[in-house]
Structure formats: C-alpha cells, structure tokens
Design a protein around this motif. Structure first.
Motif, PDB file in Angstrom:
ATOM      1  N   ARG A   9       0.749  -1.041  -0.026  1.00 60.22           N
ATOM      2  CA  ARG A   9       0.009  -0.079   0.035  1.00 60.22           C
ATOM      3  C   ARG A   9       0.903   1.377  -0.211  1.00 60.22           C
ATOM      4  O   ARG A   9       0.572   2.220  -0.731  1.00 60.22           O
ATOM      5  N   GLU A  10       1.864   1.167   0.793  1.00 59.77           N
ATOM      6  CA  GLU A  10       2.616   2.460   0.970  1.00 59.77           C
ATOM      7  C   GLU A  10       3.656   2.684  -0.320  1.00 59.77           C
ATOM      8  O   GLU A  10       3.776   3.683  -0.949  1.00 59.77           O
ATOM      9  N   LEU A  11       4.084   1.617  -0.998  1.00 61.29           N
ATOM     10  CA  LEU A  11       4.628   1.479  -2.151  1.00 61.29           C
ATOM     11  C   LEU A  11       4.023   2.349  -3.395  1.00 61.29           C
ATOM     12  O   LEU A  11       4.329   2.995  -4.098  1.00 61.29           O
ATOM     13  N   THR A  12       2.462   1.839  -3.407  1.00 54.80           N
ATOM     14  CA  THR A  12       1.798   2.319  -4.460  1.00 54.80           C
ATOM     15  C   THR A  12       1.449   3.765  -4.464  1.00 54.80           C
ATOM     16  O   THR A  12       1.284   4.440  -5.300  1.00 54.80           O
ATOM     17  N   PHE A  13       0.995   4.060  -3.179  1.00 55.60           N
ATOM     18  CA  PHE A  13       0.780   5.597  -2.987  1.00 55.60           C
ATOM     19  C   PHE A  13       2.030   6.315  -3.319  1.00 55.60           C
ATOM     20  O   PHE A  13       1.933   7.554  -3.827  1.00 55.60           O
ATOM     21  N   THR A  14       3.167   5.914  -3.152  1.00 58.30           N
ATOM     22  CA  THR A  14       4.537   6.670  -2.990  1.00 58.30           C
ATOM     23  C   THR A  14       4.888   6.779  -4.542  1.00 58.30           C
ATOM     24  O   THR A  14       5.258   7.840  -5.240  1.00 58.30           O
ATOM     25  N   ALA A  15       4.579   5.690  -5.181  1.00 55.76           N
ATOM     26  CA  ALA A  15       4.913   5.495  -6.769  1.00 55.76           C
ATOM     27  C   ALA A  15       3.978   6.531  -7.284  1.00 55.76           C
ATOM     28  O   ALA A  15       4.297   7.106  -8.518  1.00 55.76           O
ATOM     29  N   LEU A  16       2.562   6.735  -6.836  1.00 59.59           N
ATOM     30  CA  LEU A  16       1.732   7.861  -7.465  1.00 59.59           C
ATOM     31  C   LEU A  16       2.429   9.018  -7.515  1.00 59.59           C
ATOM     32  O   LEU A  16       2.244   9.863  -8.657  1.00 59.59           O
ATOM     33  N   ILE A  52       3.581  17.437 -27.368  1.00 57.10           N
ATOM     34  CA  ILE A  52       3.968  17.240 -25.795  1.00 57.10           C
ATOM     35  C   ILE A  52       3.535  15.587 -25.560  1.00 57.10           C
ATOM     36  O   ILE A  52       4.292  14.795 -24.908  1.00 57.10           O
ATOM     37  N   GLY A  53       2.295  15.173 -26.045  1.00 54.23           N
ATOM     38  CA  GLY A  53       1.746  13.934 -25.810  1.00 54.23           C
ATOM     39  C   GLY A  53       2.535  12.714 -26.228  1.00 54.23           C
ATOM     40  O   GLY A  53       2.862  11.779 -25.566  1.00 54.23           O
ATOM     41  N   PHE A  54       3.070  12.923 -27.756  1.00 57.32           N
ATOM     42  CA  PHE A  54       3.881  12.043 -28.141  1.00 57.32           C
ATOM     43  C   PHE A  54       5.380  11.810 -27.375  1.00 57.32           C
ATOM     44  O   PHE A  54       5.834  10.748 -27.115  1.00 57.32           O
ATOM     45  N   TRP A  55       5.574  13.071 -26.918  1.00 57.01           N
ATOM     46  CA  TRP A  55       7.137  12.929 -26.265  1.00 57.01           C
ATOM     47  C   TRP A  55       7.167  12.110 -25.086  1.00 57.01           C
ATOM     48  O   TRP A  55       7.852  11.667 -24.598  1.00 57.01           O
ATOM     49  N   ALA A  56       5.792  12.639 -24.462  1.00 57.39           N
ATOM     50  CA  ALA A  56       5.547  11.983 -23.072  1.00 57.39           C
ATOM     51  C   ALA A  56       5.351  10.239 -23.234  1.00 57.39           C
ATOM     52  O   ALA A  56       6.056   9.731 -22.167  1.00 57.39           O
ATOM     53  N   LEU A  57       5.026   9.934 -24.127  1.00 57.10           N
ATOM     54  CA  LEU A  57       4.573   8.342 -24.479  1.00 57.10           C
ATOM     55  C   LEU A  57       6.177   7.887 -24.718  1.00 57.10           C
ATOM     56  O   LEU A  57       6.242   6.859 -24.371  1.00 57.10           O
ATOM     57  N   GLY A  58       6.938   8.533 -25.441  1.00 57.46           N
ATOM     58  CA  GLY A  58       8.046   7.976 -25.799  1.00 57.46           C
ATOM     59  C   GLY A  58       9.163   7.899 -24.458  1.00 57.46           C
ATOM     60  O   GLY A  58       9.776   6.997 -24.453  1.00 57.46           O
ATOM     61  N   LEU A  59       8.843   8.900 -23.473  1.00 55.54           N
ATOM     62  CA  LEU A  59       9.649   8.734 -22.560  1.00 55.54           C
ATOM     63  C   LEU A  59       9.139   8.224 -21.270  1.00 55.54           C
ATOM     64  O   LEU A  59       9.820   8.079 -20.054  1.00 55.54           O
ATOM     65  N   PHE A  60       8.061   7.338 -21.292  1.00 53.01           N
ATOM     66  CA  PHE A  60       7.282   6.698 -20.367  1.00 53.01           C
ATOM     67  C   PHE A  60       8.108   5.513 -19.624  1.00 53.01           C
ATOM     68  O   PHE A  60       8.216   5.540 -18.702  1.00 53.01           O
ATOM     69  N   PRO A  61       8.622   4.660 -20.391  1.00 61.89           N
ATOM     70  CA  PRO A  61       9.526   3.817 -19.739  1.00 61.89           C
ATOM     71  C   PRO A  61      10.552   4.111 -18.854  1.00 61.89           C
ATOM     72  O   PRO A  61      10.680   3.674 -17.835  1.00 61.89           O
ATOM     73  N   LEU A  62      11.454   5.040 -19.444  1.00 67.10           N
ATOM     74  CA  LEU A  62      12.652   5.567 -18.324  1.00 67.10           C
ATOM     75  C   LEU A  62      11.792   6.355 -17.478  1.00 67.10           C
ATOM     76  O   LEU A  62      12.511   6.146 -16.074  1.00 67.10           O
ATOM     77  N   LEU A  63      10.979   6.925 -17.422  1.00 66.44           N
ATOM     78  CA  LEU A  63      10.267   7.732 -16.434  1.00 66.44           C
ATOM     79  C   LEU A  63       9.620   6.698 -15.305  1.00 66.44           C
ATOM     80  O   LEU A  63       9.758   6.771 -14.003  1.00 66.44           O
ATOM     81  N   MET A  64       9.334   5.461 -15.836  1.00 63.65           N
ATOM     82  CA  MET A  64       8.510   4.581 -14.734  1.00 63.65           C
ATOM     83  C   MET A  64       9.699   3.674 -14.063  1.00 63.65           C
ATOM     84  O   MET A  64       9.389   3.395 -12.945  1.00 63.65           O
ATOM     85  N   ILE A  65      10.731   3.627 -14.751  1.00 65.52           N
ATOM     86  CA  ILE A  65      11.823   2.860 -14.219  1.00 65.52           C
ATOM     87  C   ILE A  65      12.612   3.711 -13.115  1.00 65.52           C
ATOM     88  O   ILE A  65      12.658   3.079 -11.984  1.00 65.52           O
ATOM     89  N   LEU A  66      12.559   5.068 -13.339  1.00 62.00           N
ATOM     90  CA  LEU A  66      13.067   5.930 -12.450  1.00 62.00           C
ATOM     91  C   LEU A  66      11.932   5.914 -11.242  1.00 62.00           C
ATOM     92  O   LEU A  66      12.410   5.957 -10.057  1.00 62.00           O
ATOM     93  N   THR A  67      10.827   5.974 -11.464  1.00 61.64           N
ATOM     94  CA  THR A  67       9.768   5.920 -10.436  1.00 61.64           C
ATOM     95  C   THR A  67       9.970   4.991  -9.617  1.00 61.64           C
ATOM     96  O   THR A  67       9.846   4.818  -8.288  1.00 61.64           O
ATOM     97  N   VAL A  68       9.973   3.605  -9.992  1.00 59.56           N
ATOM     98  CA  VAL A  68       9.978   2.431  -9.101  1.00 59.56           C
ATOM     99  C   VAL A  68      11.212   2.370  -8.500  1.00 59.56           C
ATOM    100  O   VAL A  68      11.330   1.999  -7.219  1.00 59.56           O
TER     101      VAL A  68
END
Length: 366
Positions: A9-16, A52-68
């Motif tokens: 639960r704490e990991l989920t809320f912190t990740a968001l 901006i939308g296309f750019w955000a989708l392309g950067l999403f994997p690296l952003l999610m890795i850093l988030t985790v």
C-alpha cells in the motif's frame, strides 16, 4: 502477512506521487520549450499539445523505471529511519523477506514498461516525426504568430499579421512581401485568410489592400489597389513517409533485421523491463539507513548507482550499434548489477560482526 500488505500500500501511493511529480517537472520543461518555439512561429500553435503527448509516451518507460527505483528507495529508507525495520527484523524477518513484496509491486510495472517500450513508444515516435514532417512541409504562413515577421521556407516571402479575428479564423492588417524575379512586391491588406482551390493548392486570399511592385533601388514602382487578391502559398502535401530512424521502427521490423543499429534498439527495448526489476532489487540493500548517523548518504550512493547503470547500458548499446560487440553483451551489465545487489543484500543481512568475521562470513569459513 501484515507487513506485506502495508508495504504494498505504501509503495503504491508513493509511486503515484513520485510519478506525478517527475511527469509534471519533465512536461512543464518541454511545454515551456515548445510554447517558446510556437511564440516565435517555428511550429504551429495547434501542434504543441500533440507533440507533448507523443514526447511523453516515448519517455514513459524511462520515467517509470526511475519512479520504481525512487519509490522503493524512499519507502524502505523511511522504514529504516523510523526504526520500523528494527522491529520487523527483531520479529524474525530477514532483509531477504522484503524481496518478494517489493517484486510483487515491481513486476506489474515492469510488464507495463515492456509493453510501452516494445509497442507504444515506437508508435508515438513514428507519429511524432510524421506529424512534425507534415508541419514542416506546410507553408509557414499557417504557423505565423501575430506581431511576428515570418519568412517562408524558400526565403522569397515574408509575412506579418497584426491579429487574428473575424469569421473562419481570418487575419487582419496583413503585410506580405514577395521577392522573386528581381522585383519586390509589397502588399498591404485589411483582411485575409487561407483556403484551398480546385487544384488542391493552398491560397492566401487578401481583401481590401494595396500592392507595390518594383526593383530595389529604382523609383519606378507600380502601385495598385484591389478588393480581392489571391496568392498561391503552397500545395497540400501528401502524408509524410514512414521515418527511417530506428527509434520509430516497430518491434517486428527490428526482429527481422540484421542491421546493427536496429539490433541495438531491440536490445535496448528488451532491457527496459529487466532494468526495472534489477533496480528495484538493488534499491533494497541501498535503502539501509543508520538512524544514529543522521545522514542520508545512501540516497546519494543510490542515485550514483542508477546513473552508472543507465550509462553503462547506453555505452553497450552504442557498441552494439557500431558492431563492436554482440547483442548478448548487454546482459553482462544486468548480471553485474544483479550480482552487486545480491552481495549488498547479503552484506546488510549479516549479523553485526567485525570486518574479519564479515570476510569469513562471505567466504563461508567458520
């Protein structure tokens, strides 16, 4: 168990929270850049949101890795700092018992990273480049901003409008100068708009204006007035062809290619979800925090390790592109980091001993 549910639960809320903050920072930076270019007339105003939308989708994997990575690091560091880890460890749990709860949180996100990096990000990159190419091929009059002199791509025309207004998005107080065939034609009109004629050509229609035509340095200018004046500013371009760069190629295309650049791109996409899992595992021993010291040196070491890991992957990727090493070489980086994570986890999970006893513990000498 209780600690698994509370940790998830704490990991989920912190990740968001971490993801929203990182996304807001990155998107705001990119938005400011694109809005500045739109204000200068370099891109059309309506293109900012799409890019901006296309750019955000392309950067999403690296952003999610850093988030985790940041999420696991921050949550476990807080548990160490608030002495909760000491309570759990004194209750019979070891640091290894935290691996599966962390992996249970990470595996779905790693699968999401894999789907985006293999399928969605290449599509976003392709659409972004096609869209940018369409805007580039369009006559620059469509990207002009009020109060800004705009030169056409050929350099033969200059446009200026005072403001947008009226029906159908027409412009008011228009100036246009055409420098071709050794003559300069200057046109001033009260109103104007863009339309398409029967030949599929884009036409600038000017109303209620005057036209001055002559050679530079000469006084024999021709002056005329008009109620309606049409100028062809460009024809409608066909849809731009598919981009040839490797980032925009589909994963299926990369699988059947022997080109080193395409092979390195395929390896990079496959490495995204794997690095997400490895970094989450590495964050467990790196989150160790000594409450007595009062210093968060572990966060600095963790961020340094993250950048070294990512830069090593990029370096090997470049070597694969250049044909210096094979595709499997990138696995060496993952294995090395994984071994380091296992050794650190074993080191943090050991009993409190001297250095000599610790060396014996690692070498299994009793």
């Amino acid at each position: 168990m209780v600690f698994r549910k509370s940790l998830t639960r704490e990991l989920t809320f912190t990740a968001l929270g971490v993801f929203v903050v990182l996304l807001a920072i990155i998107l705001s930076t990119q938005a400011i850049n694109l809005l500045g270019r739109a204000a200068e007339g370099q891109i059309a105003n309506e293109a900012v949101t799409a890019l901006i939308g296309f750019w955000a989708l392309g950067l999403f994997p690296l952003l999610m890795i850093l988030t985790v990575f940041v999420t696991v690091l921050v949550v476990l560091t807080r548990i160490w700092r608030d002495h909760e880890m000491a309570v759990w460890l004194s209750s019979g749990l070891s640091l290894r018992d935290w691996v599966w709860p962390v992996m249970r949180f990470t595996i779905p996100l790693a699968l999401l990273v894999g789907i985006v990096s293999l399928y969605i990000a290449p599509w976003a990159e392709e659409r972004s480049q096609v869209y940018a190419e369409i805007l580039k091929r369009r006559e620059e009059i469509s990207a002009i901003a009020p109060g800004v002199f705009k030169e056409s791509g050929s350099g033969s025309k200059v446009y200026f409008i005072e403001s947008y207004g009226g029906e159908h998005g027409s412009a008011t107080n228009i100036f246009m100068q055409d420098m071709s065939e050794g003559k300069v034609s200057s046109i001033f009109a009260k109103r104007g708009y863009i339309t398409v004629n029967d030949d599929n050509e884009r036409v600038l229609v000017l109303e209620d204006g005057r036209r001055y035509v002559g050679e530079p340095g000469q006084s024999n200018y021709e002056v005329g007035s008009f109620k309606r004046y049409s100028v062809v500013v460009g024809n409608n371009q066909k849809l731009a062809s598919r981009p040839n760069n490797r980032q925009a190629q589909s994963t299926g295309t990369l699988l059947g290619s022997s080109d080193p650049g395409y092979r390195s791109e395929l390896v990079w996409r496959l490495s995204m979800p794997l690095s997400c899992l490895v970094l989450a595992f590495l964050a467990i021993p790196l989150s160790y925090y000594n409450p007595r010291s009062g210093h968060a040196h572990n966060l600095v070491v963790a961020l340094l390790g993250f950048f070294l890991y990512q830069n090593s992957l990029t370096l090997v990727r470049n070597w694969i592109t250049q044909g210096k090493v094979g595709m499997a070489s990138i696995l060496i980086v993952h294995v090395i980091v994984l071994i380091i994570a296992v050794l650190l986890l074993k080191y943090r999970d050991r009993p409190a001993n001297t250095v000599r006893q610790t060396l014996k513990y690692f070498l299994h000498k009793h």
